[in-house]
Design a protein around this motif. Structure first.
Motif, PDB file in Angstrom:
ATOM      1  N   ASN A 103       0.836  -1.207   0.000  1.00  0.00           N
ATOM      2  CA  ASN A 103       0.000   0.000   0.000  1.00  0.00           C
ATOM      3  C   ASN A 103       0.868   1.252   0.000  1.00  0.00           C
ATOM      4  O   ASN A 103       0.583   2.213  -0.714  1.00  0.00           O
ATOM      5  N   GLU A 108       2.285   1.771  -3.394  1.00  0.00           N
ATOM      6  CA  GLU A 108       1.276   2.241  -4.346  1.00  0.00           C
ATOM      7  C   GLU A 108       0.918   3.695  -4.077  1.00  0.00           C
ATOM      8  O   GLU A 108       0.631   4.447  -5.003  1.00  0.00           O
ATOM      9  N   LYS A 147      -8.575   1.968  -5.551  1.00  0.00           N
ATOM     10  CA  LYS A 147      -7.743   1.582  -6.698  1.00  0.00           C
ATOM     11  C   LYS A 147      -8.579   0.825  -7.731  1.00  0.00           C
ATOM     12  O   LYS A 147      -9.392  -0.023  -7.355  1.00  0.00           O
ATOM     13  N   GLY A 197      -6.722  -5.986   1.486  1.00  0.00           N
ATOM     14  CA  GLY A 197      -5.386  -5.932   2.081  1.00  0.00           C
ATOM     15  C   GLY A 197      -5.413  -5.535   3.552  1.00  0.00           C
ATOM     16  O   GLY A 197      -4.937  -6.267   4.419  1.00  0.00           O
TER      17      GLY A 197
HETATM   18 MG    MG Z   1      -3.575  -3.008  -0.480  1.00  0.00          MG
END
Ligand code: MG
Ligand code: ATP
Length: 355
Positions: A241, A244, A306, A313
């Motif tokens: 995360n 990203e 996303k 997650g």
């Molecule tokens: Mg994630």
């Protein structure tokens, strides 16, 4: 006064700050000498309820408390939710003493409760999905494969589409099945630094290839009683995360830190025992931060911003951390996002037997 962990300041009748303890210097991020040259209103947000509270205490000559007040200013880094206790100083007319109590510990408990609920709702959903979706899917997939044998070339692309999409759904359901897995996991004393190193190596040879890692470890940290594979999963999800969030930013940076904080004690909801969670592991990034409207639901399943995210997650992270008797929380603002995992300490063979 300096031994107290809570900020305490004394204010004179004209609102000059006449005394402050070490915790107050830390809270306002200036020294006592600077504090003493200013008036109270210069250190709190414009229109803050602290100022009328002080007035009220002077007028009534009695102590007043107010809960969940935001004393954040750009100077001390944004949101600072505190409980305020104000009392008059009888020996000096007009003087009041103010104690601030940061809300984080109390809030951790609230949030922890909501995360538990979130994990439970996925658990039920996950076991339903496994039965109601995977079985019919394998039938659909098998039928498509049979059709493929006698299909024309044109139609074959359609049967492929059916099998591929069926596989994709099975993969999603598999990811959720971890939630419904209620089998006890094997736990052993784990060196958290080995886990973090492993995660960093995986990340920097894959999805976080371009991102700088900074590690700040307390080498004397005792082991944590945990399932190593699950801990790897936790930090992999958090680091992914973070990577990203940072994206392609040229100054993108992910920080991994560990620390021993013996002061963190929580009351377990529904009981009188207090548990100590002294092991702190953080994943920090300098990305744009978590969108504010996402914050209250951050750890819920299927919450994602996303295009190809599943939003599982962090739900999985919350479940694993909770199963280990720990808690996770998030502080986020642009360029400073921290996911903090707090865990109990391994206290030798006695713990191992109980688990
Ligand atoms: Mg994630
Ligand atoms: N470090 C972070 N910085 C900013 N936003 C974050 C960060 N970590 C999580 N988020 C936000 O929380 C959302 C949920 O995260 P979570 O890991 O649960 O799902 P996801 O990353 O979207 O999907 P998946 O993990 O399945 O790939 C993300 O979509 C993102 O908006």
């Amino acid at each position: 006064m300096n031994a107290l962990p809570h900020p305490v300041v004394t204010v004179a009748a004209d609102d000059r700050i006449v005394d402050a303890n070490v915790a107050a210097e830390a809270f306002f991020e200036v020294s006592l000498a600077v504090l003493a040259r200013h008036r109270l209103h210069e250190f709190v947000p414009f229109g803050s309820p602290l100022l009328p509270l002080v007035e009220q205490v002077r007028a009534r000559g009695a102590a007043v408390n107010e809960y969940r007040v935001d004393l954040g200013t750009p100077r001390n880094g944004g949101e600072r939710i505190v409980d305020i206790h104000v009392a008059p100083l009888s020996e000096s007319p007009g003087h009041v003493v103010i104690m601030l109590q940061e809300r984080t510990i109390a809030d951790k408990m609230d949030r922890q409760l909501t995360h538990r609920g979130a994990a439970r709702s996925v658990t039920a959903l996950a076991s339903m999905l496994a039965h109601e979706i995977k079985n019919p899917l394998s039938g659909i997939r098998g039928a498509a494969q049979l059709l493929e044998l006698s299909a024309s070339d044109d139609d074959r692309s359609l049967t492929r589409l059916i099998t591929d999409e069926a596989d994709r759904i099975v993969k999603l359901v598999d990811r959720m099945e971890v939630f419904s897995d209620e089998r006890p996991v094997d736990r052993a004393p784990v060196n958290i630094h080995a886990v973090l190193e492993h995660v960093r190596t995986l990340a920097s040879s894959g999805f976080a290839r371009h991102i700088r890692f900074v590690e700040e470890y307390d080498p004397s940290l005792p082991p944590v009683l945990a399932n190593r594979d699950q801990l790897v999963q936790v930090f992999l999800n958090l680091v992914k995360n973070a990577a990203e969030a940072v994206g392609d930013a040229p100054d993108g940076e992910i920080q991994l830190t560990t620390a021993f904080r013996p002061g963190v004690r929580l009351t377990v909801p529904g009981s009188t025992t207090r548990v100590s969670l002294p092991l702190e592991f953080c994943v920090k990034d300098n990305g744009p931060g978590v969108p504010e409207d996402l914050m209250p639901h951050l750890f819920d399943p299927f919450v994602t911003t996303k295009p190809t995210g599943t939003g599982l997650g962090l739900a999985l992270v919350a479940k694993i951390v909770g199963d280990h008797g720990g808690i996770i929380e998030c502080d986020s603002q642009p360029r400073r996002t921290t996911f903090r995992v707090l865990m109990p300490m391994y206290r030798g063979a006695r713990d191992a037997e109980h688990n």
